[in-house]
Design an enzyme around this catalytic site. Structure first.
Site, PDB file in Angstrom:
ATOM      1  N   HIS A   1       0.806  -1.225   0.000  1.00  0.00           N
ATOM      2  CA  HIS A   1       0.000   0.000   0.000  1.00  0.00           C
ATOM      3  C   HIS A   1       0.838   1.274   0.000  1.00  0.00           C
ATOM      4  O   HIS A   1       0.277   2.360   0.192  1.00  0.00           O
ATOM      5  CB  HIS A   1      -0.911   0.042   1.233  1.00  0.00           C
ATOM      6  CG  HIS A   1      -2.099  -0.858   1.143  1.00  0.00           C
ATOM      7  ND1 HIS A   1      -3.258  -0.511   0.487  1.00  0.00           N
ATOM      8  CD2 HIS A   1      -2.315  -2.102   1.628  1.00  0.00           C
ATOM      9  CE1 HIS A   1      -4.139  -1.498   0.572  1.00  0.00           C
ATOM     10  NE2 HIS A   1      -3.584  -2.474   1.258  1.00  0.00           N
TER      11      HIS A   1
ATOM     12  N   LYS B   1      -8.148  13.903   4.858  1.00  0.00           N
ATOM     13  CA  LYS B   1      -7.284  12.728   4.814  1.00  0.00           C
ATOM     14  C   LYS B   1      -6.223  12.881   5.904  1.00  0.00           C
ATOM     15  O   LYS B   1      -6.136  13.928   6.550  1.00  0.00           O
ATOM     16  CB  LYS B   1      -6.639  12.573   3.434  1.00  0.00           C
ATOM     17  CG  LYS B   1      -5.886  13.809   2.956  1.00  0.00           C
ATOM     18  CD  LYS B   1      -5.396  13.643   1.521  1.00  0.00           C
ATOM     19  CE  LYS B   1      -6.520  13.794   0.513  1.00  0.00           C
ATOM     20  NZ  LYS B   1      -6.861  12.563  -0.152  1.00  0.00           N
ATOM     21  N   ARG B   2      -5.447  11.849   6.094  1.00  0.00           N
ATOM     22  CA  ARG B   2      -4.360  11.911   7.061  1.00  0.00           C
ATOM     23  C   ARG B   2      -3.442  13.088   6.746  1.00  0.00           C
ATOM     24  O   ARG B   2      -3.188  13.390   5.583  1.00  0.00           O
ATOM     25  CB  ARG B   2      -3.583  10.589   6.997  1.00  0.00           C
ATOM     26  CG  ARG B   2      -2.480  10.412   7.988  1.00  0.00           C
ATOM     27  CD  ARG B   2      -2.084   8.944   8.061  1.00  0.00           C
ATOM     28  NE  ARG B   2      -1.890   8.373   6.736  1.00  0.00           N
ATOM     29  CZ  ARG B   2      -0.708   8.242   6.150  1.00  0.00           C
ATOM     30  NH1 ARG B   2       0.383   8.657   6.753  1.00  0.00           N
ATOM     31  NH2 ARG B   2      -0.606   7.680   4.952  1.00  0.00           N
TER      32      ARG B   2
ATOM     33  N   LYS C   1       0.907  14.482   1.143  1.00  0.00           N
ATOM     34  CA  LYS C   1      -0.474  14.800   0.742  1.00  0.00           C
ATOM     35  C   LYS C   1      -0.659  16.302   0.527  1.00  0.00           C
ATOM     36  O   LYS C   1      -1.685  16.736   0.015  1.00  0.00           O
ATOM     37  CB  LYS C   1      -1.452  14.264   1.787  1.00  0.00           C
ATOM     38  CG  LYS C   1      -1.456  12.724   1.839  1.00  0.00           C
ATOM     39  CD  LYS C   1      -2.424  12.184   2.862  1.00  0.00           C
ATOM     40  CE  LYS C   1      -2.355  10.681   2.984  1.00  0.00           C
ATOM     41  NZ  LYS C   1      -2.926   9.974   1.821  1.00  0.00           N
TER      42      LYS C   1
ATOM     43  N   THR D   1      -8.524   6.619  -1.479  1.00  0.00           N
ATOM     44  CA  THR D   1      -9.919   6.169  -1.559  1.00  0.00           C
ATOM     45  C   THR D   1     -10.875   7.318  -1.247  1.00  0.00           C
ATOM     46  O   THR D   1     -12.035   7.264  -1.645  1.00  0.00           O
ATOM     47  CB  THR D   1     -10.192   4.992  -0.606  1.00  0.00           C
ATOM     48  OG1 THR D   1      -9.742   5.319   0.712  1.00  0.00           O
ATOM     49  CG2 THR D   1      -9.484   3.729  -1.087  1.00  0.00           C
TER      50      THR D   1
ATOM     51  N   LYS E   1     -14.714   8.205  -2.849  1.00  0.00           N
ATOM     52  CA  LYS E   1     -15.935   8.498  -2.099  1.00  0.00           C
ATOM     53  C   LYS E   1     -16.526   9.838  -2.528  1.00  0.00           C
ATOM     54  O   LYS E   1     -17.750   9.967  -2.715  1.00  0.00           O
ATOM     55  CB  LYS E   1     -15.626   8.529  -0.596  1.00  0.00           C
ATOM     56  CG  LYS E   1     -15.173   7.203  -0.027  1.00  0.00           C
ATOM     57  CD  LYS E   1     -14.520   7.391   1.338  1.00  0.00           C
ATOM     58  CE  LYS E   1     -13.780   6.130   1.761  1.00  0.00           C
ATOM     59  NZ  LYS E   1     -12.888   6.353   2.909  1.00  0.00           N
TER      60      LYS E   1
END
Length: 847
Positions: free
Chosen positions: A376, A569-570, A575, A677, A681
């Site tokens: 992952h 998100k985290r 990111k 993901t 969504k």
């Protein structure tokens, strides 16, 4: 399983023969009252929704239990091939609403509660999130097991029952403060304790070798400290099909409550020390491994999960097949969800060789034909390595087995590339150096028959970069399985108004076949349909505003007509939440310099948690909140620009955010995000993506077309090429807008009372060695955001884009992902459970 001697055969049959639970409104009302009054001892004077939630959950669980028993019985009778999904995380969220949806009783139960004067939404909201995961990995595991049950595949999830889940995040003076998430404080109505299936797990001690009369060596693990693994099972219902699979979570319990001799001697603390040490294993989700104690606990957790789960599977096998393992690989498969459970490869070898006395070659053949590994991450630092010294101290027998696996593997490499010592060193499971380390990802690849990435680009980069030499040796092992999300929770349940519009338009088959949403695309040209779609989106945005106002007073700045620009998100440097904030500062500066200039109002919503030991991530949260304080307090930005950090982001919060999002921020540095993901969504609920060519963004863009995706940024190849001569300071000096943003930052405009607070962030993005290349993508990002504003001005066109995004999200259902896993890796036969299901409302109307 062995015959239970507690029952004679005749009463056992009678016990299993129960009348079926009713599914009508009156049945739920009666059962609810029975549990509320007789089990919980409450009456109409009790005003807490918690007890009503528990009573209703008990009634729903009764219906699941019938189907659960039928499913288990079917699997036993058919002796079918099974899949065991090993994951350190299962981010399940709330269970009640999902269980009602999958049972097909949401409308019936809602009406039953209404007749009793109870709002079902209040009951659902009172349920605690089961936060047994940090983010995408755990939520993916939850989506996977939902799809497995819906597809009627015989799959059992294995995880850990953390007493304290993902921490509760509060914001104090703009900074993240972690508080314990004691999600089990009031118990868990959905779980069933199965103490009869407990297993003993060993740590420490040493190995002794004994030779029998025939000259065979037997390895015995002596003087270990033992911990008991006690299973708690949770039902996982498929969508209205009678199948209920299981999620089995292990709790660590001391083999003895306390040492009586030490207790009698007055040493009370030492008397219970072993109990505390044992139970610490499943006390807290993912301890910070920045220190040696944290690393040891994390390794204990991983081995505890692997050993308990494998012992469980083998015990079940022996009870049916005896000590014959010739068909074991034909009947069983293990999917390792990331590198964390990869110690299972060595543990399966230990159980087969040491306990069941198979030869090494027999055991290795079974292991290599049952283990499958999902990777992952592309970040090398996230691929776990354990010091050999720690492994020898904690898991002495396992370390011996890993050494032997490595010896056999290096012989295979040497035969393929004779004399290539450098390659042997690079590929060895044991990393040489000042401190020898076990490369757990390499162990996972060597011991598995399948290795997959989770998006096309991710899998390609694994094969060409991170695991290139393994791919050259075993190209047939490697494959791609692009991630997905379950449409049951992430559209049907969280956005019921939109789900109802879709069902009215194309029928309800999309709930289990998301590719049916493609039939919505022609309706993007229908003005009446667009109007209804837009009204539903506005209602969802208002509901999100109301939710945030109740939770967070700062949400008063939200404007329902603004672009709801969402990044949840985290918190991590790759990111690039910082890039998002730089754009907000740019907008703020434009307003201050030129006035509102007919700009499109924008509400930027950022949410996520930083790992407690990740200093830069926590600094990023402080950065977001400081910029938010300045911008939201400025009268010039009123009703024009708002930045809000959403504290304590979790599954139930995302269920509120998804329906109300207009723009989905997926802005990671290209080549760093495995899949993502959250992007799926949000897309499924009609949000439009702004993103780089990274992870599953590439496939999302392929599905919706370039005109319905806001692309920006360097590609992965350009990142690699430019990293050799990256000059962020030069880029800043040549871009007036970026220079203005950096001037505001460096002047301390957002930290006037906290000088130097953001120097680390500033220095990081200005560094020529910044691996995230934030400055390199700034101008492209600003230009893409301008295209977003231009598109949003034409609300009719924006709505078309929204419909097209939802209509093309079929590729990103976990049903598709799981079908591909099953087709290429697991090869399970669906098991059809014959249990009468209620018709869905749409089916009833058709009838």
């Amino acid at each position: 399983m062995p015959h239970n001697k507690f029952f004679t055969s005749k009463p056992k049959l009678l016990i299993n023969q129960l009348p079926e639970q009713g599914m009508d409104k009156k049945d739920f009302i009666e059962d609810f009252k029975q549990y509320y009054v007789h089990l919980l001892g409450r009456d109409e004077d009790c005003c807490s929704p918690y007890y009503a939630n528990e009573a209703l959950s008990e009634a729903i669980r009764d219906r699941l239990m019938e189907r659960w028993n039928d499913t288990r019985q079917l699997y036993r009778e058919n002796d079918c091939r099974r899949l065991y999904y090993l994951s350190m995380e299962f981010l399940m969220g709330r269970t009640l609403s999902n269980a009602m949806l999958n049972l097909g009783v949401t409308d019936t139960v809602t009406q039953a509660m209404y007749d009793l004067g109870i709002e079902i939404e209040e009951l659902i909201a009172s349920e605690q999130d089961a936060g047994l995961g940090n983010g995408g990995l755990g939520r993916l595991a939850a989506c996977f097991i939902d799809s497995c049950a819906t597809l009627q595949l015989p799959v059992l999830g294995y995880g850990l029952r953390y007493e304290y889940g993902m921490f509760t995040q509060t914001i104090v003076n703009g900074e993240q403060v972690e508080k314990p998430d004691h999600w089990l404080r009031h118990g868990n109505v959905w779980e069933v304790k199965r103490i009869e299936y407990s297993h003993c797990i060993k740590f420490g001690g040493h190995t002794e070798v004994h030779t029998d009369n025939e000259g065979r060596q037997h390895f015995v693990w002596h003087s270990s400290c033992n911990v008991l693994a006690v299973p708690y099972d949770t039902p996982i219902p498929g969508y209205q099909n009678g199948t209920v699979n299981s999620l089995r979570l292990w709790k660590a319990v001391a083999t003895e409550e306390f040492n009586l001799e030490e207790f009698n001697a007055g040493d009370y603390a030492e008397a219970v020390a072993s109990k505390i040490t044992a139970e610490n294993i499943t006390m807290v989700l993912y301890p910070n491994d920045a220190n040696e104690n944290g690393k040891e606990l994390r390794l204990r957790q991983q081995y505890f999960l692997a050993s308990a789960s494998l012992q469980d599977v083998i015990t079940r096998w022996v009870s049916v097949h005896g000590n014959h393992f010739s068909d074991f690989a034909a009947k069983n498969c293990f999917q390792l969800n990331d590198t964390h459970p990869s110690i299972a490869i060595a543990e399966l070898m230990r159980l087969l060789v040491d306990h069941h006395h198979l030869s090494w070659n027999e055991a290795w053949t079974i292991t290599r034909n049952t283990m499958a590994y999902t990777n992952h991450t592309l970040l090398p630092e996230a691929l776990e390595k354990w010091p050999v010294k720690l492994m020898q101290q904690l898991l002495p027998r396992l370390m011996e087995i890993i050494f032997e696996i490595n010896a056999h593997f290096l012989a295979e490499v040497s035969a393929h590339w004779p004399g290539d010592i450098a390659r042997l060193r690079r590929m060895s499971i044991i990393e040489e150096g000042r401190e020898k380390q076990v490369r757990m990802a390499y162990l996972a690849i060597v011991g598995s028959f399948s290795v997959n990435g989770v998006a096309q680009l991710h899998s390609q980069l694994l094969q060409q970069g991170l695991f290139r030499e393994f791919y050259e040796l075993w190209p047939y092992k490697f494959n791609n399985k692009t991630n997905g999300v379950t449409p049951r929770r992430w559209l049907a349940s969280c956005n019921p108004e939109l789900a109802q519009l879709i069902t009215e338009t194309i029928g309800d088959a999309w709930i289990t076949d998301l590719t049916q949403l493609k039939r919505l695309e022609p309706y993007a040209e229908n003005a009446q349909f667009r109007q209804r779609w837009r009204e539903i989106k506005q209602t969802a945005k208002q509901r999100l505003i109301d939710y945030k106002k109740r939770k967070h007073p700062k949400a008063l700045h939200l404007n329902v007509d603004a672009i709801f620009d969402v990044q949840v998100k985290r918190i991590h440097e790759y990111k690039r939440q910082v890039l998002n904030v730089l754009h907000v500062i740019y907008l703020y500066n434009q307003i201050k310099k030129h006035g509102k200039m007919h700009r499109v109002p924008r509400c930027v919503l950022i949410g996520g948690k930083a790992a407690p030991g990740y200093r830069m991530a926590k600094k990023t949260i402080k950065f977001i909140n400081n910029v938010s304080e300045v911008i939201n307090a400025d009268p010039d930005t009123a009703n024009q620009l708002c930045l809000l950090f959403l504290p304590d982001y979790r599954v139930s919060a995302m269920e509120k955010i998804c329906p109300g999002a207009d723009l989905s921020e997926q802005i990671s540095t290209a080549g760093k995000e495995a899949s993502g993901t959250g992007n799926m969504k949000l897309m499924m609920n009609g949000a439009i993506t702004i993103g780089t060519l990274d992870g599953a963004n590439i496939e999302i863009r392929e599905e919706v077309g370039d005109k319905n995706f806001f692309l920006f940024g360097l590609t992965e190849e350009q990142i690699q090429s430019r990293s050799q001569h990256y000059d962020p300071v030069g880029i800043i000096s040549q871009d007036e807008d970026l220079s203005d943003v950096m001037r505001l930052l460096e002047s301390g405009h957002f930290n006037q009372c906290e000088p130097g607070l953001f120097d680390d962030i500033i220095n990081s993005i200005k560094s020529p060695h910044d691996p995230w290349m934030t400055i390199a993508d700034f101008r492209s990002y600003i230009d893409a955001q301008q295209r977003v504003e231009d598109a949003y001005r034409d609300q009719d066109h924006w709505t078309k884009m929204s419909i097209i995004n939802c209509a093309n999200s079929g590729q990103f259902s976990t049903d598709r992902t799981i079908n591909e896993y099953n087709r290429d890796i697991w090869k399970l036969a669906p098991q059809v459970v014959k249990h009468q299901q209620p018709l869905s409302p749409s089916s009833q109307s058709k009838k």
